[in-house]
Enzyme design. Structure first.
Site, short mmCIF file in Angstrom:
data_model
loop_
_atom_site.label_atom_id
_atom_site.label_comp_id
_atom_site.label_asym_id
_atom_site.label_seq_id
_atom_site.Cartn_x
_atom_site.Cartn_y
_atom_site.Cartn_z
N LYS A 219 2.58 0.83 16.22
CA LYS A 219 3.54 0.86 15.48
C LYS A 219 3.86 2.43 14.38
O LYS A 219 4.97 2.65 13.87
CB LYS A 219 3.46 -0.38 13.96
CG LYS A 219 4.91 -0.06 13.82
CD LYS A 219 4.81 -1.77 13.25
CE LYS A 219 6.01 -1.64 11.79
NZ LYS A 219 5.70 -3.09 11.04
N GLN A 220 2.75 3.20 14.20
CA GLN A 220 2.82 3.72 13.40
C GLN A 220 1.08 4.63 12.75
O GLN A 220 0.66 4.12 13.40
CB GLN A 220 2.96 3.24 11.52
CG GLN A 220 1.85 2.68 11.04
CD GLN A 220 2.53 1.54 9.90
OE1 GLN A 220 2.80 0.57 10.12
NE2 GLN A 220 2.13 2.58 8.36
N GLU B 211 0.61 -2.80 12.65
CA GLU B 211 0.94 -4.09 13.00
C GLU B 211 1.08 -4.32 14.29
O GLU B 211 0.94 -6.39 14.25
CB GLU B 211 1.89 -4.57 11.56
CG GLU B 211 1.46 -3.86 9.93
CD GLU B 211 2.27 -3.87 9.22
OE1 GLU B 211 3.38 -3.88 9.42
OE2 GLU B 211 1.77 -3.75 8.18
N TRP C 263 0.58 -0.98 0.03
CA TRP C 263 -0.32 -0.02 0.04
C TRP C 263 0.44 1.50 0.06
O TRP C 263 0.59 2.59 -0.31
CB TRP C 263 -0.99 0.26 1.00
CG TRP C 263 -0.20 0.15 2.75
CD1 TRP C 263 0.98 -0.70 3.60
CD2 TRP C 263 -0.88 1.12 3.79
NE1 TRP C 263 0.75 0.08 4.51
CE2 TRP C 263 -0.40 1.08 5.12
CE3 TRP C 263 -1.19 1.73 3.73
CZ2 TRP C 263 -0.16 2.19 5.44
CZ3 TRP C 263 -1.97 3.07 5.06
CH2 TRP C 263 -0.92 2.98 5.88
N ASP C 264 2.28 1.46 -0.15
CA ASP C 264 2.81 2.13 0.54
C ASP C 264 3.12 2.73 -1.14
O ASP C 264 3.16 3.86 -0.68
CB ASP C 264 4.47 1.77 0.59
CG ASP C 264 4.71 0.89 1.65
OD1 ASP C 264 4.09 -0.46 2.19
OD2 ASP C 264 5.55 0.89 1.90
#
Lengths: 747, 747
Positions: free
Chosen positions: B578-579, B469, B328-329
């Site tokens: 995580k993000q 994640e 998806w980046d």
């Protein structure tokens, strides 16, 4: 005895094949025969150095390549593929343990180059390799020689395109006279230190290069037309786990350079001379057989590790086939040769099993059994090393399930069998009382726990694989049950012996914690072990075998390729077998069968055996001799003697077939020469092939060397050592020989 | 704009890092920056060439190394490790797309050598690489140059010690002027043909060598003291599946050699000049920011494949990180830059998804869903390429289970989101009606089948992984549910649009077999999709998140290393993320939230985010700008702009962080410049960092180039193309610009 090969071109594919055939080794270092002047994936093997690997547990490590040599002449790298080759020849001298190479080429600039080299993996100095070479050019120019230690090596894995680098680089070092590289296996268990020096009496310029591929020294010099220049490359490889590894390696290297090639070569020839005094077999009337046989022995001898942390592996130091694992091949096929000719080596091979007895005990426990269960495949630590899965495709999505590690239990009995055989030949009380006895007791104990009681049939052994691996999960394999019974009875016999002899023997009994009650149990199990049914004299290979679809084969053929596709696919559902199985049991336990029974079984199974295993023909050859099937016995013998020279199985590049090599010797010893040990007597009933006039051999029996010259109607026996006597029986006559005595027995 | 790096020694480890930073590429060929004079495991990457690999399904292939060059001087190989280096310098010129190298060394014999090279991966000729170099020595001697095509390359696998050779050698060929090697991937899907010629005007002797490592041409010549010798190495790499591959490659090579370096260099500079006309961003007042930003764009641009059989990969053509898979980046982080600056490239990236729509449909079916489910990781064939297991040890006995391939479903909505974004910017009717529409319909259809009806809460989505994640198997991920809803509503909206527009649009509706009833269903699901609860304004990341153990962090830190060991171990059981996750949704779907809500969520999550993913800081930087957290926005922006130059995540050697590179551009465009597209109007509300005086940039909007000079209190807008007009809104004012018009808006 020289084996000469001339090539009309350089071919990497052929090199791979001859790489195996031309391997040199000394029990510590193994060096494949690929030419030094071209790259190859094969480095060096160092006995006993293993590391974890995908799927295969632990595998023998492809250690840095040390034999490489690159040459440039006036700025032009000399290359076997693009330069005109007028001569490319290799010669393996098995009597001296040397490999010679001749290369004559013409460069793009029209310069004629002659290169000649002699390669040695030194017999007396286990860490030493020497490459002596000569260079000559038709014109003057600048010669550059690169002597590399190539540390960037890897093992081909379950596919040749997947490579595993086991050696991580620890140090690259050089001084004014040498280069040095040190690597460590990824599991951090082993270090390998390598030093090298390229020496010449010429005046040269020297420099050193380092990179991620390793280290190299570079010599360059102006050469004159047609002058011969000589160089000696010395390499020392040590795997000692020692803080001063570098100093030791460089010290040994310095010593070797100091002694010089002449002295070292002399030592090396002495080494091989001593070996051949014992091992060489002469066959009058059949040079081809003699060459093939001694060639097999040469590779067998070279492959035997010097230390007992590993034993002889299935494909030797010659390749990565079977990952350097030790199988039953070692005890049943290879060890008898060492027992008879190099008993100290045989002892060390058995000590490898003894050293791993604890692992075998853990293995038994893990599987719910008592005693010691030896792994089907064994590496340096004695744990089960058989892969249970091997991927068929790159992504690992399709896999083949391997059951031998879980089911091929006969190896445990095979080891006990050979421990007993060793003792029969050697009467090595020290080994037997301390170590051999313990192996026999713990393996007997294993079988007592492995059997299951079946009300009707007695003790049965369910879910095994016998030597014939086409049939998995079978019950009551004839081979397995018979060998298990033998193992239990050995336990009983040696326990009794220990009680009689006491001392060290009793210490071992105590250590193993075995008592009379337990041993009585073994005897009861042995007596009641179920042996598969016999139909018209033929033993059923396992329960239900006779109900399988039948299919017959020409006994002179080999392998599965000759089978129709649909048979190959369902081979496990047919009566076809991969290799000698019932017959292998009858060859090992000959005394339990009369010849008529053996004949019936042989006749039945020989036409149902594909010989897809290289272990098959040796056993059949021996038994064929006993049955007077001379042609078949000889055919199998010759195929086995040339198995790798003729690449009969098409996989010689994976390593030498050492079980077969040992089998060739047994086919001669037990088959054609008909030698049997019956207690303290040597029985001989020769069945030499027609064209053989005589066989001359020597073996060691209970402390004495016995020289034999065997003909079909006459046997000369000589007892070499002092202080011994021996009984020999042949042609219905028995003689007793004293020290130094010689006697001729006639038919 | 030049990036200069001086080294005081040659270090293979540092080379690996700079190998990524100094990578050159042209969308077809990727060439890492390791110096040509030393060996490295990195060969060349060719866009779209993948092959089956252990565990990772299919991976980008390390193709033969073509840039290598070995030099010998008077018999001495020149080596960066053992020779005295007085200068070792590299310079990447991103404006010209060139890499320069200077090496000054002294040989063991005291000769001073100067080497200088210029490397190009040609912009206009996609198959061409050029290395021009100069050689000078302080003394006369024999110079030998080896120009190899190294075919013996491999990919590091799940451990760096395990290497997979994807290229099997098909042919080595040479003629009087060139050398040629052809390899094929193991799966037999791709061929790569490589030709090379080393050209000089000097008189040289030439020869060719071949081995299992490849082919090389060797030039040698006598050089005079202090004279500068020039050479040009040409390489052509083609992956065309064509019978005449060799002829084509050698033809292209001949053509390049014929044109000569000067002409080709000129073409190449034109290419980059054209690119930078569109892409370059000037930041007055902050050179460091400008350099880092444009450096990121340079690597982003170089990495974009020229063909739609692959899209932009996570770590580019720069390394083997994530095996060359597309995540998806690509759509969420990298594509907006291409949409705004290189819309034709963006279209091709979306065409990659369209080409793999059938695979995505198969994937959905396999998992029991309807429509199209795009794989979490995608390679050349569009099937799920995420490993489900990755071994932790050599033997593969310990493995880590990866669930993202099975659970990280938001990618399907992310792709639909970006298809819509592309259309918003471009109004590319042809793409949207034929391809984009079908992607949106099939993905909406997927979500309609993916949801489950919960009596109380409406439609829920169970067992997913969101962008964060750390938390697996969660129900009702805020990000996932919101994006799924958006995807369904896009389906509804575009269906209506298609009904209105008819023609090609309706053809696609028919092809997809979508009718009003189905679309009504999508609308009902979208309306009733459960969005996780809000507590004091903060959305719960997923069901139960607020019940987890809490832990707070400094927002200026990055990564997990700063966490106590015991927290790291149970990180999935804490509220640490995580993000950007909830915030990522709010940044993508800004229009659905008021700033106050975004602020509450930002404040909550920012102190619970580890930024262990390189995708985290860009999203937070953008939202921080909106919230007037200028320092934090700038801090994240700069860290992202220097992510690889400073090796912030410590894994730059695995490849360039392209999502971050795209994120840096978005942080500028959407964050600092505050540009938003609202239907056909461009809204701008600048939030430039204090020291920035102005930002100058250009982007393409619905057929027109828009030039912007943005200051915090003044915006200059210019519409470049003819025949278009555009509405711009800033500082509370709205203007309409006609073709060629320029306007200044002031605060």
């Amino acid at each position: 005895m020289k084996f000469n090969f001339e090539f009309n071109r350089y071919s990497p594919r052929e090199e791979e094949l001859y790489g195996t055939i031309l391997t040199l080794g000394n029990g510590h270092i193994g060096l494949r025969g690929e030419i030094e002047l071209e790259p190859t994936i094969y480095g060096t093997t160092v006995a006993g150095i293993y590391d974890y690997a995908p799927y295969f547990y632990r595998e023998i490590v492809n250690a840095p390549r040390v034999i490489g040599l690159q040459m440039m002449f006036s700025g032009e790298p000399l290359n076997l593929s693009t330069h005109k080759l007028s001569r490319y020849e290799r010669e393996l001298n098995i009597e001296e343990g040397t490999l010679k190479t001749w290369v004559h080429m013409e460069t793009h600039k029209g310069v004629k180059i002659q290169y000649e080299s002699l390669r040695i993996v030194h017999g007396k100095r286990k860490n030493l390799i020497i490459l002596k070479f000569k260079f000559q050019a038709s014109k003057g120019g600048l010669l550059t020689l690169v002597n590399p230690i190539e540390t960037d090596v890897a093992n081909p894995s379950y596919r040749p395109e997947i490579m595993v680098k086991h050696c991580s680089l620890k140090e690259l070092y050089f001084d004014e006279k040498s280069i040095y590289a040190e690597v460590r296996t990824l599991d951090e268990r082993y270090n390998i230190g390598i030093g090298s020096s390229l020496i010449t009496e010429e005046k040269v310029e020297r420099s050193v290069i380092k990179s991620s591929r390793g280290i190299a020294e570079v010599l360059s010099l102006q050469v004159r037309p047609n002058k011969v220049y000589e160089f000696v490359k010395y390499v020392v490889i040590s795997s000692k786990n020692d803080e001063n590894l570098k100093e030791e390696v460089l010290g040994e290297l310095k010593e070797a350079v100091g002694l010089g090639f002449g002295k070292l070569y002399e030592e090396h020839r002495e080494y091989w001379n001593d070996i051949w005094k014992k091992a060489k077999i002469e066959i009058e009337g059949d040079d081809e057989a003699e060459k093939g046989l001694n060639f097999s022995l040469f590779h067998l001898i070279q492959s035997l590790p010097r230390d007992s942390n590993i034993s002889l592996t299935a494909r030797g130091i010659h390749g990565f086939g079977y990952r350097g694992h030790v199988f039953w091949d070692t005890e049943i096929y290879a060890l008898p040769f060492f027992i008879a000719v190099f008993p100290e080596d045989a002892r060390r091979m058995l000590m490898y099993r003894y050293r791993n007895l604890e692992s075998a005990k853990e293995n038994a426990k893990l599987n719910g059994y008592d005693g010691a269960q030896f792994p089907w495949e064994s590496a340096d630590d004695g744990y089960e090393a058989t892969p249970s899965l091997v991927p068929l495709d790159m992504a690992g999505k399709e896999v083949v399930r391997i059951y031998t590690g879980e089911e091929e239990h006969h190896i445990t009995a095979d080891i006990a069998y050979t421990v007993d055989l060793y003792y029969k030949f050697t009467r090595d009380e020290e080994f037997m009382s301390k170590y051999g006895l313990e192996i026999i007791l713990e393996t007997a104990r294993f079988w007592a726990s492995r059997v299951e009681l079946d009300e009707k049939r007695g003790y049965v052994i369910r879910r095994v694989i016998g030597p014939d691996e086409y049939h998995e999960h079978v019950d009551n394999s004839f081979f397995t049950n018979l060998m298990a019974k033998h193992n239990l009875l050995l336990g009983v016999a040696y326990f009794k012996k220990a009680l009689e002899l006491g001392g060290e023997w009793m210490e071992t009994i105590k250590r193993a914690g075995v008592d009379e009650e337990e041993v009585r149990g073994w005897f009861q199990v042995a007596e009641r072990i179920y042996i598969p049914r016999q139909v018209e004299g033929v033993f059923e290979e396992f329960d239900g075998y006779f109900e399988l679809e039948d299919y017959n084969l020409d006994p002179y053929g080999i392998g599965e390729a000759r089978l129709p596709e649909e048979i190959r696919k369902r081979i496990g559902k047919t009566r076809l077998i991969k290799q000698a199985d019932v017959i292998a049991a009858q060859y090992l336990l000959k005394e339990q069968f009369d010849l008529e029974t053996i004949k019936k079984n042989f006749d039945y199974y020989i036409v149902r055996t594909t010989h897809a295993s290289s272990l098959s023909m040796p056993a059949y050859s021996i038994v064929a001799s006993w049955l007077d099937y001379g042609d078949l016995a000889y055919d199998y013998f010759m195929k086995c003697a040339y198995i790798d020279l003729k690449n009969i199985y098409g996989n010689t590049h994976d390593g030498f077939h050492l079980a077969t090599a040992g089998g060739v010797w047994q086919a001669l010893f037990r088959g054609f020469c008909g030698i049997d040990i019956k207690e303290d007597m040597i029985e001989i009933s020769p069945k030499l092939p027609q064209k053989w006039k005589s066989v001359k051999l020597r073996f060691f029996f209970r402390g004495a060397w016995i020289d034999l010259v065997i003909k079909n109607n006459e046997i000369k026996v000589k007892l070499l050592n002092e202080l011994k006597s021996v009984r020999v029986y042949a042609f219905g006559k028995e003689v007793v020989l004293g020290p130094g005595e010689e006697v001729t027995l006639e038919k």
